[in-house]
Design a protein around this motif. Structure first.
Motif, short mmCIF file in Angstrom:
data_model
loop_
_atom_site.label_atom_id
_atom_site.label_comp_id
_atom_site.label_asym_id
_atom_site.label_seq_id
_atom_site.Cartn_x
_atom_site.Cartn_y
_atom_site.Cartn_z
N LEU A 138 -2.09 9.60 3.70
CA LEU A 138 -2.47 9.41 5.10
C LEU A 138 -2.21 7.94 5.37
N ASP A 139 -0.98 7.62 5.80
CA ASP A 139 -0.61 6.22 5.89
C ASP A 139 -1.07 5.64 7.21
N GLU A 140 -1.66 4.46 7.16
CA GLU A 140 -2.17 3.80 8.36
C GLU A 140 -2.99 4.76 9.20
N PHE A 141 -3.89 5.43 8.54
CA PHE A 141 -4.59 6.49 9.25
C PHE A 141 -5.54 5.95 10.30
N LYS A 161 0.83 -1.21 0.00
CA LYS A 161 0.00 0.00 0.00
C LYS A 161 0.87 1.27 0.00
N THR A 162 1.83 1.29 0.90
CA THR A 162 2.71 2.46 0.94
C THR A 162 3.51 2.56 -0.35
N LEU A 163 3.99 1.42 -0.79
CA LEU A 163 4.76 1.38 -2.04
C LEU A 163 3.93 1.91 -3.20
MG LIG Z 1 2.34 0.81 4.78
#
Ligand SMILES: [Mg+2]
Ligand SMILES: Nc1ncnc2c1ncn2[C@@H]1O[C@H](COP(=O)(O)OP(=O)(O)O)[C@@H](O)[C@H]1O
Length: 376
Positions: free
Chosen positions: A192-195, A141-143
């Motif tokens: 908004l990572d791991e929000f 997801k972040t990638l």
């Molecule tokens: Mg991530």
């Protein structure tokens, strides 16, 4: 002292400060140089002053190349002066990720729409402005947010939740608002990572009312996000989200655990491209079935590091690794591993010794070629 010697002395002094990591002293010294060269070498002096202005903005040590306006206006916490966001620009990826078909289609959709903004506008439409990435940890997801920023050649701005959450009680909401205003202004990919971490955190350092306000602030932003940017919200816990929240995003992308094809590709990426490693790819697939990309990356990089520092052939480390894993494998994966070992040139006895799969079974499947049933 003539001019030449003076420059030499300055360079040595600067090198000393740099090597000793004395950032503050180096700044003072550079400021002195900038003043000294103001008349003689105005261009040099201006250059040095501009470098100084950049470091005077608080930024995280680990931030990659940061440029111009994106960084100039980066919001910080009033007291701690901690950056409330991280900026990555330009985004550089070590390799091209391989996305599963569904994910690839959707990520491309986000990118293509941006290149047809004019056409869309003529019909009174704008490209997708907000997207929700869901899925278990370690599946990209972040990638994917970084990948999109790279494709769009935009900065990736990530809200730094830990900085925001550690900010003094009562200021969290303001801090988040500052970051959001900033992100809206620089037409970036805003992650908004791991929000969900905000919503989940219910310890005493931050009161529940405050948390709720924070989540509300964030959610209100979804509807009003400007078409000049792209808001990406990523969560490992989509089940915690109210379905009403899902519906507010223009596009939902669901990431899943890697399929067998994905495992193969990930092994290829992380094993490195030395040709002697190629034969291990098929052997490793059954070992990594059911692992996330993050697991595959971590394990293979560790094996490669060990092989380098212990000066041992990669093959030796791989064998040990497989031996450790073999007991945890499902029966069918173990059988498959045994056959792959034979395929890459180990004897049936070795394959048996490693995997515990009986030589009869190995022979039977090997002779009839029925292993294809495991290769689906
Ligand atoms: Mg991530
Ligand atoms: N499709 C992919 N191909 C190759 N590597 C991947 C892929 N997806 C994730 N990875 C790697 O796995 C690790 C975890 O990915 P990440 O994006 O942080 O997962 P998530 O945000 O879903 O928890 C990263 O180091 C990333 O490079």
């Amino acid at each position: 002292m003539d001019e030449f010697h003076r420059i030499m002395t300055d360079i040595v002094q600067l090198a000393r400060l740099a090597i000793q990591g004395k950032q503050k002293d180096a700044q003072v010294f550079i400021r002195r140089l900038a003043r000294r060269y103001e008349q003689l070498e105005p261009e040099l002096s201006a250059h040095l002053s501009s470098l100084l202005r950049q470091v005077q903005k608080p930024m995280q040590e680990s931030s990659p190349v940061l440029r111009g306006a994106v960084v100039e206006s980066m919001p910080v916490d009033m007291d701690s002066r901690l950056s409330l966001a991280r900026v990555e620009h330009p985004v550089h990826l070590e390799y091209d990720p391989s996305w599963s078909l569904d994910v690839r289609t959707k990520l491309n959709e986000l990118v293509y729409e941006r290149s047809h903004e004019e056409d869309l506008r003529r019909e009174n439409l704008s490209p997708a402005r907000t997207t929700l990435f869901t899925g278990p940890p370690g599946v990209g997801k972040t990638l994917a947010a970084r990948w999109i920023a790279r494709q769009l050649e935009r900065p990736l701005v990530t809200l730094d939740l830990s900085a925001v959450m550690s900010s003094f009680l009562g200021r969290t909401g303001n801090n988040v608002r500052n970051v959001i205003d900033y992100a809206k202004g620089v037409s970036c990919v805003f992650l908004l990572d791991e929000f969900d971490a905000i919503a989940k955190r219910r310890d005493d350092s931050i009161e529940v009312g405050e948390l709720k306000r924070l989540v509300t602030v964030l959610l209100q932003e979804i509807d009003g996000w400007p078409a000049s940017g792209l808001l990406v919200a990523a969560t490992n816990h989509h089940d915690l989200l109210d379905p009403a929240v899902w519906r507010r995003f223009d596009l939902v992308v669901e990431f899943s655990m890697p399929t067998e094809m994905d495992v193969k590709r990930a092994v290829q990426i992380y094993l490195g491209n030395a040709s002697e490693n190629k034969r291990w790819i098929d052997v490793l697939i059954p070992v990594f079935i059911g692992s996330s990309y993050a697991d595959i990356e971590r394990d293979l990089k560790r094996i490669r590091r060990q092989s380098i520092v212990l000066k041992e052939p990669l093959e030796k480390r791989l064998k040990e690794f497989i031996a450790e894993r073999v007991n945890g494998l499902k029966r069918s994966d173990r059988a498959r591993l045994a056959l792959s070992l034979v395929d890459v040139g180990f004897s049936q006895r070795e394959a048996h010794d490693w995997t515990g799969v009986s030589r009869d079974t190995i022979r039977k499947h090997h002779d009839t070629g029925s292993r294809t049933q495991w290769q689906k």
